[in-house]
Design a protein around this motif. Sequence first.
Motif, short mmCIF file in Angstrom:
data_model
loop_
_atom_site.label_atom_id
_atom_site.label_comp_id
_atom_site.label_asym_id
_atom_site.label_seq_id
_atom_site.Cartn_x
_atom_site.Cartn_y
_atom_site.Cartn_z
N ARG A 103 -1.08 2.73 10.06
CA ARG A 103 -1.34 4.08 9.54
C ARG A 103 -2.66 4.15 8.78
O ARG A 103 -3.38 5.14 8.89
N GLU A 104 -2.96 3.10 8.00
CA GLU A 104 -4.22 3.08 7.25
C GLU A 104 -5.42 3.14 8.20
O GLU A 104 -6.37 3.90 7.96
N GLY A 119 2.27 -0.10 7.77
CA GLY A 119 1.34 0.56 6.86
C GLY A 119 -0.10 0.36 7.30
O GLY A 119 -0.92 1.27 7.23
N ARG A 120 -0.42 -0.85 7.79
CA ARG A 120 -1.79 -1.14 8.24
C ARG A 120 -2.16 -0.25 9.43
O ARG A 120 -3.27 0.26 9.52
N GLN A 122 -5.66 -2.93 14.51
CA GLN A 122 -4.56 -1.97 14.57
C GLN A 122 -3.59 -2.35 15.69
O GLN A 122 -2.37 -2.29 15.51
N CYS A 148 6.79 -3.80 6.97
CA CYS A 148 6.23 -2.65 6.25
C CYS A 148 4.72 -2.76 6.10
O CYS A 148 4.00 -1.76 6.24
N GLN A 195 1.12 3.54 2.27
CA GLN A 195 1.74 3.71 3.59
C GLN A 195 2.87 2.68 3.80
O GLN A 195 3.92 3.02 4.33
N ALA A 249 5.86 3.68 1.75
CA ALA A 249 6.58 4.79 2.39
C ALA A 249 7.49 4.26 3.50
O ALA A 249 8.63 4.72 3.67
N GLU A 250 7.00 3.28 4.26
CA GLU A 250 7.82 2.68 5.32
C GLU A 250 9.00 1.93 4.72
O GLU A 250 10.12 2.00 5.23
N SER A 294 0.85 -1.19 0.00
CA SER A 294 0.00 0.00 0.00
C SER A 294 0.89 1.24 0.00
O SER A 294 2.11 1.16 0.18
N GLU A 318 -5.43 4.27 11.26
CA GLU A 318 -5.44 5.59 11.91
C GLU A 318 -6.08 6.63 10.99
O GLU A 318 -6.82 7.50 11.45
N GLU A 319 -5.81 6.54 9.70
CA GLU A 319 -6.44 7.45 8.74
C GLU A 319 -7.95 7.24 8.72
O GLU A 319 -8.71 8.20 8.60
#
Length: 130
Positions: free
Chosen positions: A69-70, A66-67, A90, A62, A32, A35-36, A30, A72-73
């Motif tokens: 952050r997803e 990413g999960r 999470q 990663c 996120q 990015a990691e 993904s 949290e969004e």
Amino acid sequence: MSLHLRGVKPPITSDQQPLTKVPKAPAYLSVQARAEWKRVVPVLVSRRVICAADLAQVETYCLMAGRVREIEEQFSAAGGLIDVKLFGVQNRAAQTARQIAATLGLDPVSRARLGNNAPEDDGDNPLSVS
């Protein structure tokens, strides 16, 4: 008592066949997670602590980071309302990411082990067990 029985993790050392250049992030990651990957893989390659066989573990780290952050969004998009099921997902992803980060040398304690390859000296400690 041996070091292995004391709960002391072995020092992280350079791999025998470390990666010398940063591999491209897998296409399925993904935004996120990618990015990691771009943030941590160059660090791991420069430290010479990962080889090609470790990439699956890095991918999993990663994905989990990413999960987190997803989700949290999603919480932010919902105005801060927390879905209990998503919070559980999470939380488990964060735990997994933290555990993998420690094995890869991405947390302060494991980074300290990178520079400390000498065994502990318990010579002056009267309470030490030999």
